[in-house]
Structures are given as C-alpha cells and as structure tokens.
Design an enzyme around this catalytic site. Structure first.
Site, mmCIF file in Angstrom:
data_model
loop_
_atom_site.group_PDB
_atom_site.id
_atom_site.type_symbol
_atom_site.label_atom_id
_atom_site.label_comp_id
_atom_site.label_asym_id
_atom_site.label_seq_id
_atom_site.Cartn_x
_atom_site.Cartn_y
_atom_site.Cartn_z
ATOM 1 N N ILE A 122 -1.158 -1.605 -1.702
ATOM 2 C CA ILE A 122 -1.298 -1.609 -3.149
ATOM 3 C C ILE A 122 -2.775 -1.493 -3.553
ATOM 4 O O ILE A 122 -3.108 -0.935 -4.593
ATOM 5 C CB ILE A 122 -0.604 -2.862 -3.748
ATOM 6 N N CYS A 123 -3.672 -1.966 -2.680
ATOM 7 C CA CYS A 123 -5.100 -1.860 -3.028
ATOM 8 C C CYS A 123 -5.578 -0.410 -2.944
ATOM 9 O O CYS A 123 -6.439 0.017 -3.713
ATOM 10 C CB CYS A 123 -5.945 -2.769 -2.148
ATOM 11 N N THR A 124 -5.021 0.353 -2.006
ATOM 12 C CA THR A 124 -5.369 1.781 -1.929
ATOM 13 C C THR A 124 -4.924 2.487 -3.207
ATOM 14 O O THR A 124 -5.657 3.283 -3.791
ATOM 15 C CB THR A 124 -4.656 2.434 -0.727
ATOM 16 N N CYS A 167 -2.052 -8.058 -3.455
ATOM 17 C CA CYS A 167 -2.280 -7.158 -2.326
ATOM 18 C C CYS A 167 -2.216 -7.950 -1.037
ATOM 19 O O CYS A 167 -3.178 -8.574 -0.619
ATOM 20 C CB CYS A 167 -3.632 -6.454 -2.440
#
Lengths: 177, 432
Positions: free
Chosen positions: B214-216, A105
């Site tokens: 991508i963390c969401t 991320c």
C-alpha cells in the site's frame, strides 16, 4: 454411474456426519480462542456473538507512542483465511505507516498475507508498528520524512498529535490515556 | 431431422439414426480399462440419455463449453446456474451469446441456445446464486460440474457437497468435477466428497491474488496497476465514503478510471486504460478461449466416464500449463487429515439432559481418547464458552452453569477448538 459408495465403505467404514459450520467460521473461532496477547493489547466485540467484526486497542508501554491508546477495526469475510482480515485505524493519528484515513501499511495485511498466518500474527504486527515506525514504507509521507531527517522534531510531533494537537493544518485525535 | 426411428432401445423420438454413432462405439462394448461394473449396451445408454441429471455451475467461458459438450455427448437433463448477465466483452469466447443478448442472464440465454440447437436436450436454467439453493436442490443430481471463477463459490459448493454425504444414503454422494482456467493455465479435478481430497484440502496451493504494498501505491507508483489501485483502494473510500464499490457498475469503473488517469499523468506512467482498470479491480486474468476449451473437454470427458463407468476416471488432479509449449501433469492430490471441511470427524456425544456446559468441558478434558486442554465451544454461529479473548470469556462465562440442553438442540453440532487440537473437533450432542 460408477459405484463410489462401495469404495467408501472399504476406505473408512465409520464415517460420521460432517460438521455444518463454515471453514472460515471455525478458523476464526480457532484464531480467537488461541489468542495470546500481551497486556498492551485488548480486543472488543461490540456484539459478542459476531466474531467477524471487532476492534483491537493497542496501548504501547514503551517507545515513542507510549501513553497512547490506538484502536483498529477488524473485518473478516467468509473467504478467510484465503483473504486477510481488513484492518483500519479508527483514529486520525500521526504515524509514518498509517495514513489520515486509517489505512495501514503492514506487509502481512496485503502482499505478504498467507493462510498460515493468523489473527495473532496480524495483531503482533500492528503493535510492532508502534514500537518501530518504519520510514521506508511511508503512507504518511510527511511523518516519514520527519522521522528520517529530524528525529527530535518527529518525536515532538508524535507527542503533539497524541495530545490531540494540530500539525501542519491537520488536527489529530487525542489518544492519550 | 427428427425421425421416429427407435435405435438401440434407448433412443427417444428426437433421436435420428446414428445420432450417437461415435459415442456408442464406447458404450456398446467394454474396453481394456473399463470398470468391471460396466454393463455395455442399452442400460448404460438409457441412464446417460434418460435418467442422468447433471448440474452445471457457471455459464461463462468454461460453462458455455461445458454445456455444449455435455449436450452433444448425450446428457439430456442438464441444470444450469449462473448469477451473471452477459457483457459485451464475453462475446469473443462465450459462444452461446450474441450481441443482442448483452444484458440478459447468462444461464437463461445459454439454456435457450442449447435447447434450440441440440434437439431433445432439456436445460433448466437458474439465474441466481448457488447459495440460494438448499440441500434438497443439490440432492436431485447425479453429478455436479463447475466452471467457476471464484474461490469463494468453489469453497461453498465443495463444503455443501461434502456436508450432503449421509452415511445412510449412498445417493447422497455427488461427484464434483471442477474446472478452472487462468490465462494459458488450467486445471480439472474430480472430487468424490468424503472419499478423495476436497477443494478445501488444497486451499494452500492457491496463489494469492496480486496485490501491491500500500505504501508503493501511495508514494512511488511505477506501474499503471499502481495508479488503478490508488484509485480503488485509497481514493474511493476517501471520496465516496461508505458507498460500496460495485465492479460491475460502469459509472464506478469510469470514476476509478478518471482518477487513475490523473494519477498516471502526474507520475508520467503510461498504460492506464478502461479495460485494465476493470481488470485490476475485478482481479481479472485475461481468459483464453482455447484453454477453456481444453479444460471443459477434460471436465466433460470425466463426467461422461463417471456417468457411464465406461473408462477409468481421473484420479484426481489434472493441470495444464500452456504458457511455454503445452505441458500437462496428472497426480493424486491427497486428502488432508485436518481439512476443516472433509477432515476430522464428528464425534457422537450422548450426554444427560441435565448436564451443564461446565460438565461437558470437564468431560472433554478428562476423557482418555479426547484429552483437550482448555477447549472453546461454539454452536454454528454462536459462542458457548470461549477461553480467549478475555472479553468473550467474560461474556460467555455465564453459560458454564447453563444446561447444554438450553443451548444445543438434540442432534445439534458443537465445534470445539483448542491449541492442542490440530484444527477443530465437532461434537454431535444427543440427549439420553
């Protein structure tokens, strides 16, 4: 047909034959040959003639991941720099911003990618993740929880994982050098 | 009905009287904005109807409109490339296709349909990729007109046409007309390779495709799109390993859909549908038939004006914004000096046959008009000598002592990059 050629003659008389190399390829050559990496980062090309597939190893010299060697794969497609390079961590590591499959991320690898960024910025961004793991953008939720709530335990878990230990049923890769 | 009346000298057996009555209003006499080289009458009609060979790339939403417009304007030798087959969801706007055609190649069906409907028009289809064809293929056309949906294909055809330009051969300069639509927005532009700004010059104007952090996706999904991205970005590689996701394979889309639905249920998110799943993974923006019609009309209008010189052509960028009312703006997009495709220039570099790579590098650093610090050199596809990163420097170092002749053929290209260069420099090596 319109006579474009005559316009061309007026405009620039000395046009030479144009390069045949693809724009993506030239850009990758430019990015790579101008890399300015600190001693903590090293690239490796399994095939030195293939510039589009390589790995990067980061060995942080400070912070809680000091002492480990973390390897990422870089895959660049022909639409670079319109599209960012694809980057994955090749080991199973305990990190709030890297999941167990190696997804990372990092904003500039996805939603904040811009063609003005280059491979150097991506690499520096990756190294930053090891100096300042970020609990607010978690990919490994448990690691992020630990970092936020119990920093001591998190540090202990990082050390355990880097030795190749087991945390809550997950065995991590030994990354100590 | 096709009758054998010979009108205007330029008609063929399939033309009937007054077939081109309206088009001829423009071609029979010059107008106030006509190019001075315009020769009204039979000659220009003969060129348009019997000699001009035009290539249409893409037989989708824009392509169908373009093809129909060109055929009805009087272009008679049309070639068409498309790599896709017809999907049922195309039928609402790609009007050359019928339900029975689903699954067949778009290029072939479109060509058949237009030839059946418009007598005397020859459409030559090619079902495949533009990359399958080489310079000889593209050299046969007078004009190229594109209705594509991918940046990658546009960059390819743009670079190919720019590289095609041969200073010795005026015929090698092929005007490129590029149309594009995204929902209610669209653009049409005229690219005169090496003369005006090219597609690569404007690459930084593009919006990046919508992506989510991508963390969401992994932790806090709020939208149906987040659930679909979860399925395609994270779950697909986890569950299917190295298998490549084929966005045209219904089984693959079905798999993603079921995973996304489960995820949405868990987070109480509504709105995950099959078509949204397909839309998100293929990065599809809903196509609007009327936007396609406007942009295709603009592109074909330009093709007609360029082929006949009957009026001033677009210089060089037309954009349409139909999201709120109808707004359009036309401007001249300028060439970028350091465009990696059309900018810079290749420098002729005559060197002796026994020169080594090291000597060539020395020359580049010393020569007054070049003066490059720490240049890195490569032939198309292979490094010669790289200053960085250390491993490649080491791997290419033995080349320093080799003769340039061993690595680069006579007339071959060498790409030079260096931090002191804005982008890159190309050398054409010749041996004396």
């Amino acid at each position: 047909m319109i006579k474009i050629w005559s316009m061309k003659k007026n405009e620039d008389a000395a046009t030479k034959k144009r390069p045949k190399t693809s724009a993506a390829q030239i850009r990758v050559q430019k990015d790579l040959t101008e890399l300015d990496l600190p001693p903590t980062m090293k690239t490796n090309f399994p095939d030195p003639t293939d510039l589009l597939n390589f790995t990067l190893t980061i060995t942080p010299d400070e912070g809680m991941y000091n002492g480990g060697a973390f390897t990422f794969s870089f895959t660049i497609n022909t639409n670079y720099p319109h599209e960012p390079p694809k980057v994955k961590c090749m080991q199973t590591i305990y990190h709030p911003n890297v999941d167990l499959e190696g997804n990372v991320c990092l904003n500039i690898l996805r939603e904040d990618w811009k063609p003005v960024l280059n491979l150097n910025s991506v690499m520096v961004g990756l190294q930053y993740l090891f100096l300042e793991p970020n609990a607010d953008d978690p990919l490994n939720k448990e690691a992020a929880e630990e970092l936020r709530k119990n920093r001591e335990q998190f540090l202990y878990n990082v050390k355990t994982s880097m030795r190749g230990g087991n945390i809550k049923g997950v065995t991590y890769h030994k990354v100590l050098v | 009905m096709a009758t054998e009346i010979n009108v205007n000298g330029a008609a063929t057996s399939s033309d009937w009287q007054d077939r081109y009555y309206h088009v001829d209003q423009i071609l029979d006499r010059p107008g106030p904005r006509t190019d001075p080289s315009f020769l009204a009458g039979d000659e220009v009609k003969d060129f348009l109807r019997n000699k001009c060979k035009i290539l249409v790339i893409g037989a989708g939403g824009l392509g169908c409109e373009i093809l129909a417009n060109l055929a009805l304007t009087g272009f008679k030798d049309i070639h068409l490339i498309d790599m896709d087959t017809i999907d049922i969801s195309n039928l609402n706007r790609q009007f050359l296709f019928r339900p029975a055609d689903v699954g067949r190649p778009k290029a072939i069906v479109a060509a058949e349909y237009v030839m059946k409907r418009v007598p005397g028009v020859q459409v030559t289809p090619y079902y495949g990729k533009i990359q399958d064809k080489g310079d000889d293929y593209y050299l046969q056309f007078n004009l190229v007109i594109c209705g594509l949906d991918s940046v990658e294909a546009r960059r390819w055809i743009n670079a190919t046409l720019v590289n095609l330009v041969d200073p010795e051969n005026p015929e090698s300069l092929k005007p490129l007309i590029d149309g594009g639509t995204e929902g209610f927005k669209g653009q049409a532009r005229v690219i005169l390779p090496t003369v005006s700004s090219c597609y690569e010059c404007s690459l930084d104007m593009l919006n990046k495709p919508t992506t989510f952090p991508i963390c969401t996706i992994a932790n806090t999904p709020r939208l149906p799109e987040h659930c679909i991205e979860w399925a395609s970005v994270l779950e697909w590689p986890r569950a299917r390993g190295d298998e490549k996701l084929d966005t045209d394979d219904p089984e693959h889309i079905g798999w993603l859909y079921s995973i996304a639905v489960a995820r949405a249920k868990e987070f109480k998110i509504e709105g995950v549908t099959w078509s949204l799943t397909q839309g998100v993974v293929k990065n599809v923006i809903p196509a609007i038939a009327s936007t396609n019609a406007i942009i295709a009309a603009s592109c074909c209008n330009e093709a007609f004006k360029i082929a006949t010189s009957s009026a001033a052509y677009l210089n060089n960028y037309f954009m349409l914004i139909g999201t709120e009312g109808v707004y359009s703006y036309t401007f001249e997009h300028e060439k970028r000096d350091h465009c990696p495709v059309c900018g810079g220039e290749a420098l002729e570099m005559p060197i002796s046959r026994d020169w080594t790579v090291e000597q060539l590098i020395e020359l580049l650093t010393e020569k007054q008009n070049i003066q490059i610090k720490k240049p890195s050199l490569a032939t198309p596809g292979k490094p010669i000598y790289f200053q960085q990163p250390p491993q490649l420097e080491e791997a290419t170092r033995p080349n320093l002592e080799k003769k340039v002749l061993e690595l680069v053929p006579d007339g071959g290209e060498v790409v030079v990059t260096a931090s002191t260069l804005p982008f890159s420099l190309s050398l054409i090596i010749t041996y004396i």
